[in-house]
Enzyme design. Structure first.
Site, PDB file in Angstrom:
ATOM      1  CG  ASP A  73      -2.023  -1.004   1.150  1.00  0.00           C
ATOM      2  OD1 ASP A  73      -2.309  -1.494   0.043  1.00  0.00           O
ATOM      3  OD2 ASP A  73      -2.612  -1.315   2.209  1.00  0.00           O
ATOM      4  CD  GLU A 104      -1.788  -3.934   3.448  1.00  0.00           C
ATOM      5  OE1 GLU A 104      -2.862  -4.152   2.856  1.00  0.00           O
ATOM      6  OE2 GLU A 104      -0.685  -3.963   2.869  1.00  0.00           O
ATOM      7  CE  LYS A 106      -6.470  -2.970   3.061  1.00  0.00           C
ATOM      8  NZ  LYS A 106      -5.177  -2.578   2.432  1.00  0.00           N
TER       9      LYS A 106
END
Length: 240
Positions: A73, A104, A106
């Site tokens: 990401d 990562e 999110k």
């Protein structure tokens, strides 16, 4: 008397970061779109505030043996000494030698995300990295060892209560070796970082994203510079 206020400047920096993360969370309902927006916000923020020697992108990482990482990401990589960055069909490919950190990103931290991030980070750290001696006016510096690649997670919220604590730490401690996570941010609450003893320090503060940014810059400062890449090792693929 100066009318400048360092406290006010840092508060403005925090408000900029926090408001963009909050807008990404509230403006999109579809999980996939919301996730993409979250990644874009973190990439934009880091690209804006990290020193100019660093670039930030969503990317795959490749080594000179032809191995690829999973898609990452957020990749923090060297732009000053990186001789090439590939872009193909809107996909960015970065040589392993150029990578400083991978994250990562999110909306919410949970056990699944942490384990997923551990696997993603490992897919980058396991890649082969070349290093060449560095010529200078008085001779040659020996080839330097590859620097550690930092790995972590970036979220806005956490599913745990408290949002950072024993539950999160127990999952983080599952990751050892290439799967170890070093640093992360839960922007609504605080940030965490692995310390010299192998445990995690969790810091709750009023300006979490800004505090994380400063902690990341500090870690990057002490990590050194990426090695001199062996271009010929990649060039061998031209004949295959």
């Amino acid at each position: 008397m100066s009318e400048w206020s360092l406290s006010q400047l840092l508060s403005s920096l925090h408000e900029d970061i926090q408001s963009r993360l909050a807008v990404a969370r509230k403006s999109f309902q579809h999980p996939g779109v919301k996730g993409d927006a979250s990644e874009s916000v973190w990439i934009s923020l880091l690209d804006k505030y990290l020193p100019a020697r660093y670039s930030v992108a969503k990317a795959h990482v490749v080594d000179s043996l032809g191995n690829f990482s999973d898609q990452i990401d957020v990749v923090v990589f060297d732009r000053q000494y990186s001789p090439f960055i590939f872009t193909y069909e809107n996909q960015t490919i970065i040589p392993a030698e150029s990578v400083y950190a991978v994250f990562e990103a999110k909306q919410t931290a949970d056990a699944q995300l942490v384990r997923y991030a551990q696997d993603k980070v490992a897919s980058v750290r396991r890649l082969h990295r070349t290093s060449l001696p560095i010529p200078h006016a008085g001779g040659t510096y020996p080839a330097k060892p590859a620097i550690p690649i930092f790995g972590g997670i970036l979220t806005f919220e956490s599913e745990w209560s408290p949002p950072m604590g024993k539950a999160l730490e127990s999952i983080l401690l599952e990751g050892s070796g290439d799967r170890q996570l070093d640093i992360g941010c839960v922007a609504s609450h605080g940030h965490f970082a692995r310390n010299a003893t192998g445990e995690y320090d969790f810091v709750f503060e009023n300006k979490p994203a800004t505090a994380f940014l400063f902690k990341l810059i500090s870690r990057l400062q002490f990590s050194g510079t990426v090695p001199m890449i062996d271009i010929d090792a990649y060039g061998e693929w031209l004949a295959k």
